[in-house]
Enzyme design. Structure first.
Site, PDB file in Angstrom:
ATOM      1  N   GLU A 176       0.851  -1.187   0.000  1.00  0.00           N
ATOM      2  CA  GLU A 176       0.000   0.000   0.000  1.00  0.00           C
ATOM      3  C   GLU A 176       0.889   1.239   0.000  1.00  0.00           C
ATOM      4  O   GLU A 176       1.884   1.309   0.717  1.00  0.00           O
ATOM      5  CB  GLU A 176      -0.910   0.015   1.224  1.00  0.00           C
ATOM      6  CG  GLU A 176      -1.832   1.228   1.266  1.00  0.00           C
ATOM      7  CD  GLU A 176      -2.736   1.239   2.491  1.00  0.00           C
ATOM      8  OE1 GLU A 176      -3.513   2.202   2.654  1.00  0.00           O
ATOM      9  OE2 GLU A 176      -2.658   0.284   3.285  1.00  0.00           O
ATOM     10  N   ASN A 234      -4.426   5.114  -2.254  1.00  0.00           N
ATOM     11  CA  ASN A 234      -5.650   5.562  -1.594  1.00  0.00           C
ATOM     12  C   ASN A 234      -6.271   6.733  -2.353  1.00  0.00           C
ATOM     13  O   ASN A 234      -5.571   7.677  -2.729  1.00  0.00           O
ATOM     14  CB  ASN A 234      -5.347   5.995  -0.162  1.00  0.00           C
ATOM     15  CG  ASN A 234      -4.995   4.815   0.723  1.00  0.00           C
ATOM     16  OD1 ASN A 234      -5.868   4.083   1.178  1.00  0.00           O
ATOM     17  ND2 ASN A 234      -3.700   4.601   0.947  1.00  0.00           N
ATOM     18  N   ASP A 296     -11.966   0.068   1.553  1.00  0.00           N
ATOM     19  CA  ASP A 296     -11.034   0.160   2.668  1.00  0.00           C
ATOM     20  C   ASP A 296     -11.772   0.310   3.995  1.00  0.00           C
ATOM     21  O   ASP A 296     -12.879   0.847   4.046  1.00  0.00           O
ATOM     22  CB  ASP A 296     -10.106   1.362   2.452  1.00  0.00           C
ATOM     23  CG  ASP A 296      -8.849   1.288   3.289  1.00  0.00           C
ATOM     24  OD1 ASP A 296      -8.585   0.223   3.874  1.00  0.00           O
ATOM     25  OD2 ASP A 296      -8.132   2.301   3.353  1.00  0.00           O
ATOM     26  N   GLU A 353      -6.436  -6.198   7.837  1.00  0.00           N
ATOM     27  CA  GLU A 353      -5.487  -5.174   8.269  1.00  0.00           C
ATOM     28  C   GLU A 353      -5.161  -5.308   9.764  1.00  0.00           C
ATOM     29  O   GLU A 353      -5.951  -5.840  10.537  1.00  0.00           O
ATOM     30  CB  GLU A 353      -6.057  -3.779   8.018  1.00  0.00           C
ATOM     31  CG  GLU A 353      -6.280  -3.444   6.553  1.00  0.00           C
ATOM     32  CD  GLU A 353      -6.716  -2.014   6.353  1.00  0.00           C
ATOM     33  OE1 GLU A 353      -5.880  -1.182   5.976  1.00  0.00           O
ATOM     34  OE2 GLU A 353      -7.911  -1.713   6.576  1.00  0.00           O
TER      35      GLU A 353
END
Length: 397
Positions: A176, A234, A296, A353
């Protein structure tokens, strides 16, 4: 453990004494103790605060809930371990409240505390504390537009990369892309410090495109070496509503000759509740390009399951809160299992996560999870560190 400053807030003498003894056995030097919220606040003010409070909730006078709220407001405590006998529903709500106060939630040891669980939580805190970005003081001045513009022009906003990993093989499966500001005077700053100001100054899109270029240049470099690295960027809801965002991404992909299937774009669940038509159009266009789309922080927002089914996502990133409580909250374990089943039924990939310990990894594997992200495997790192970072599995413990 010797450097940790810990307060035990417990009104009953015997549990308080037991907790203090356990902390000493773990190497904590001179832990503090208080029997109610008022005396705890006074003690922390005298000692300049504490890293962790081992906190009971029910006590006469100022209870643990009020204490945590006031201690958070005065920044006297950084992290909390719940040390209380209450119903599971109440415990879960309290842990959520602690998180909303901006405190690190280390978990719930119950009463009496298990030494192994307590050690694991203290170890977890030390790992975070040693690697955490510099804390911003309360008097931190908001960056001016001129300062932000100078930062953009001088390339001070840089990408950091946090790898995702295969839970079984402990091998890298992508990364990420996280934004950091390498400020010449204030050091490395996290987005919470500058993101709103950057957006208000109209510079966020420019920085995003810089990060996109840098990330794809890295991918191209690795592809030339024979390595494929999927990168996840993102996107804020406002950016997703930009009519030309897909065009920028397509042109960058063509310029660097990076296959779109190596690109993932993460959008928070909250931002999708009332997404305008142009946002949905851009989601479709990105998928038509063969890019991946991830929802997310799934489970932290309020969008409906129907909305999830309607949108063209092919990846779910489960919010880290559920992993933090995985070992102690059966309901959180059920949520992880249900999310895994949902992802499979919708033919999506689930990324968990916040995996920080070997025990969390083992339990997730037993539940059938395959992909994760978290400090157990790797922390966010700059490009140079990523390039030299070993891909071999870490030693099991």
């Amino acid at each position: 453990m010797k450097t940790l400053k810990i307060l035990v807030l417990e009104d009953h003498p015997v549990p308080q004494m037991l907790a203090l003894e356990q902390l000493r056995r773990l190497g904590v030097v001179e832990p503090l103790a208080a029997s109610d919220g008022v005396s705890a606040l006074s003690l922390l003010r005298q000692h300049g605060g504490a890293d962790i409070v081992l906190c009971d909730l029910q006590m006469p006078g100022m209870d643990g809930l009020e204490f945590l709220r006031l201690a958070s407001a005065e920044r006297l405590v950084r992290a909390v371990i719940l040390y209380s006998v209450i119903e599971p529903d109440l415990r879960r709500a309290v842990l959520q409240m602690i998180s909303l106060l901006g405190l690190i939630v280390l978990g719930d040891v119950g009463k009496p505390a298990q030494l192994t669980a307590l050690r694991e939580m203290l170890d977890r805190y030390q790992q975070r504390h040693q690697q955490v970005l510099p804390e911003v003081p309360r008097h931190f001045a908001r960056a001016s537009r001129e300062e932000l513009l100078r930062g953009v022009e001088q390339g001070q906003f840089v990408p950091y990369y946090q790898p995702k990993f295969d839970l079984l093989q402990a091998t890298c499966s992508g990364a990420e892309v996280l934004m950091r500001w390498c400020h010449p005077e204030r050091g490395v700053l996290a987005p919470a410090v500058f993101l709103d100001e950057l957006d208000a100054a109209g510079l966020l899109d420019q920085v995003f495109l810089q990060q996109l270029e840098q990330g794809m240049a890295l991918q191209r470099r690795l592809l030339d070496l024979g390595e494929k690295l999927e990168l996840a960027f993102n996107l804020l809801p406002r950016q997703l509503a930009c009519s030309d965002i897909v065009g920028h991404i397509r042109r960058a992909s063509q310029r660097h000759q990076v296959p779109p299937r190596l690109l993932t774009f993460e959008i928070t669940e909250v931002g999708l509740v009332q997404a305008p038509a142009i946002s949905l159009e851009n989601l479709v266009r990105l998928r038509m390009m063969d890019c991946n789309l991830a929802i997310d922080d799934f489970g932290a927002g309020y969008s409906s399951l129907q909305r999830l089914c309607e949108l063209p996502f092919n990846q779910i990133k489960l919010d880290a809160h559920f992993v933090r409580e995985l070992m102690h909250q059966p309901r959180c374990r059920a949520v992880v299992g249900a999310s895994l089943a949902l992802a499979r039924n919708l033919e999506m990939c689930l990324v968990v996560e916040g995996v920080e310990t070997q025990s969390e990894r083992r339990l997730l594997l037993e539940m059938g999870c395959e992909l994760a992200q978290g400090y157990w495997y790797a922390r966010p790192m700059p490009e140079a560190a990523l390039l030299s970072w070993p891909r071999a599995p870490p030693a099991a413990s």
